[in-house]
Design an enzyme around this catalytic site. Structure first.
Site, short mmCIF file in Angstrom:
data_model
loop_
_atom_site.label_atom_id
_atom_site.label_comp_id
_atom_site.label_asym_id
_atom_site.label_seq_id
_atom_site.Cartn_x
_atom_site.Cartn_y
_atom_site.Cartn_z
N MET A 30 0.85 -1.20 0.00
CA MET A 30 0.00 0.00 0.00
C MET A 30 0.88 1.25 0.00
O MET A 30 0.39 2.35 0.31
CB MET A 30 -0.94 -0.01 1.20
CG MET A 30 -1.90 -1.20 1.17
SD MET A 30 -3.45 -0.89 1.97
CE MET A 30 -2.92 -0.61 3.64
N HIS A 37 9.19 -3.33 3.58
CA HIS A 37 8.81 -3.53 2.17
C HIS A 37 10.05 -3.82 1.32
O HIS A 37 10.03 -4.67 0.44
CB HIS A 37 8.13 -2.27 1.62
CG HIS A 37 6.85 -1.89 2.30
ND1 HIS A 37 6.73 -0.76 3.06
CD2 HIS A 37 5.63 -2.48 2.31
CE1 HIS A 37 5.48 -0.65 3.50
NE2 HIS A 37 4.80 -1.69 3.07
N GLN A 148 5.70 -11.53 7.30
CA GLN A 148 5.19 -12.21 8.50
C GLN A 148 4.47 -11.23 9.43
O GLN A 148 3.65 -11.61 10.25
CB GLN A 148 6.35 -12.88 9.26
CG GLN A 148 5.86 -13.71 10.46
CD GLN A 148 6.97 -14.06 11.42
OE1 GLN A 148 8.09 -14.34 10.99
NE2 GLN A 148 6.67 -14.04 12.71
P1 AMP Z 1 1.38 -2.91 3.48
O1 AMP Z 1 1.97 -1.89 2.59
O2 AMP Z 1 1.33 -2.51 4.92
O3 AMP Z 1 0.10 -3.50 2.97
O4 AMP Z 1 2.42 -4.12 3.47
C1 AMP Z 1 2.83 -4.71 2.27
C2 AMP Z 1 3.62 -5.95 2.58
O5 AMP Z 1 4.75 -5.63 3.39
C3 AMP Z 1 2.81 -7.00 3.37
O6 AMP Z 1 3.12 -8.28 2.88
C4 AMP Z 1 3.32 -6.80 4.77
O7 AMP Z 1 3.21 -7.96 5.58
C5 AMP Z 1 4.77 -6.46 4.54
N1 AMP Z 1 5.36 -5.75 5.69
C6 AMP Z 1 4.86 -4.66 6.30
N2 AMP Z 1 5.65 -4.32 7.36
C7 AMP Z 1 6.64 -5.23 7.41
C8 AMP Z 1 7.76 -5.44 8.28
N3 AMP Z 1 8.02 -4.63 9.30
N4 AMP Z 1 8.57 -6.49 8.02
C9 AMP Z 1 8.31 -7.32 6.97
N5 AMP Z 1 7.28 -7.18 6.12
C10 AMP Z 1 6.45 -6.15 6.34
#
Ligand code: AMP
Length: 282
Positions: A30, A37, A148
């Site tokens: 997002m 990310h 995760q």
């Molecule tokens: P989001 O942009 O929050 O929808 O996250 C996109 C992807 O990044 C998803 O697969 C999340 O699980 C992953 N993600 C978000 N924060 C972290 C983090 N601190 N460590 C690893 N992966 C993450």
């Protein structure tokens, strides 16, 4: 690096790559990208020849009283970060591109969303399944990498891949944390200085529970009650804090040897909701 806001553009990019015999690794996000990310992008690059990232704040996964409008958006900076990571293409669709004016169909989750974030956020996983199902059909990657950090999301999506026969390898990347242990999140930007100081308390509680369990505590109820009051006393309002069975995502009363568990919590710090988890085998 190519940037496409239309479906035909990203589709023909992927088709061209596949014609050349290249495999595609996909990282849906997002935006408001942080090192979590970026580590997903790095892993996607190790698993496939070309990395495709999507940046889309999906309205379907936000409840009516949630932070869809406030969610941080910083596309220019995100594109620079993707470029530095060696990403081949970024897909940045508009809402009109992703969703037509009318929706006749929806995806329902029968199970696996009763507890954890599914329990607290009605419709959340239906919204995620809808968008990721569409993104998988648009991008048609060989491998998709998720974090995760959102472990329930990963498990439900993995089930979608199995049940709906997506020919995609699902890979889970470990949680990337700040030096003090706080799991990185785009929503951390909402925290005031004082809240940011308190935020790592959630991970510390999860670690404490993990330690007790690895020392042999097999019925975590008292332990959880104690950690909940400690967190509340520090000003972190508990949404949930529990030990869940990895396979069913249901709360575990008594732990069984060799079974996998997720110690997971969600807390509110002011207006900001933080989540975190630790995976263990008893
Ligand atoms: P989001 O942009 O929050 O929808 O996250 C996109 C992807 O990044 C998803 O697969 C999340 O699980 C992953 N993600 C978000 N924060 C972290 C983090 N601190 N460590 C690893 N992966 C993450």
């Amino acid at each position: 690096m190519d940037v496409f806001s239309d479906i035909t553009g990203i589709r023909s990019f992927v088709k061209n790559q596949k014609r050349k015999g290249k495999t595609i690794g996909f990282v849906p996000t997002m935006g408001s990208l942080h090192d979590g990310h970026l580590s997903l992008m790095k892993l996607a690059g190790e698993k496939a020849d070309e990395v495709v990232v999507s940046i889309y704040v999906n309205p379907e996964q936000f409840g009516p009283s949630e932070d869809f409008e406030e969610y941080p958006r910083e596309l220019e900076l995100d594109l620079e970060k993707c470029q530095k990571m060696g990403v081949s293409a970024v897909f940045t669709p508009s809402d009109e591109m992703m969703y037509g004016p009318e929706k006749f169909l929806k995806i329902e989750v029968n199970d696996l969303n009763r507890y954890m974030d599914g329990g607290s956020r009605p419709g959340f996983f239906e919204g995620i399944l809808l968008v990721v199902n569409k993104l998988f059909n648009i991008v048609a990657p060989d491998v998709a990498v998720f974090g995760q950090k959102d472990i329930q999301q990963f498990i439900i999506l993995q089930q979608m891949v199995t049940e709906f026969n997506h020919d995609i390898e699902m890979v889970m990347n470990p949680i990337i944390r700040a030096n003090d242990g706080l799991a990185l999140s785009s929503r951390n930007a909402y925290l005031s200085e004082e809240e940011r100081q308190k935020a790592p308390g959630l991970y510390r509680s999860l670690q404490y529970i993990e330690k007790q369990i690895s020392d042999g505590v097999d019925s975590p109820k008292l332990l959880l009650d104690h950690q909940k009051s400690e967190l509340e006393a520090k000003g972190l309002k508990i949404d949930y804090l529990n030990v869940f069975v990895r396979k069913t995502l249901t709360p575990a009363e008594t732990l069984i040897k060799k079974e996998q568990y997720i110690i997971a919590g969600a807390v509110w710090l002011g207006e900001t909701r933080l989540i975190d988890n630790i995976l263990i085998e008893f």
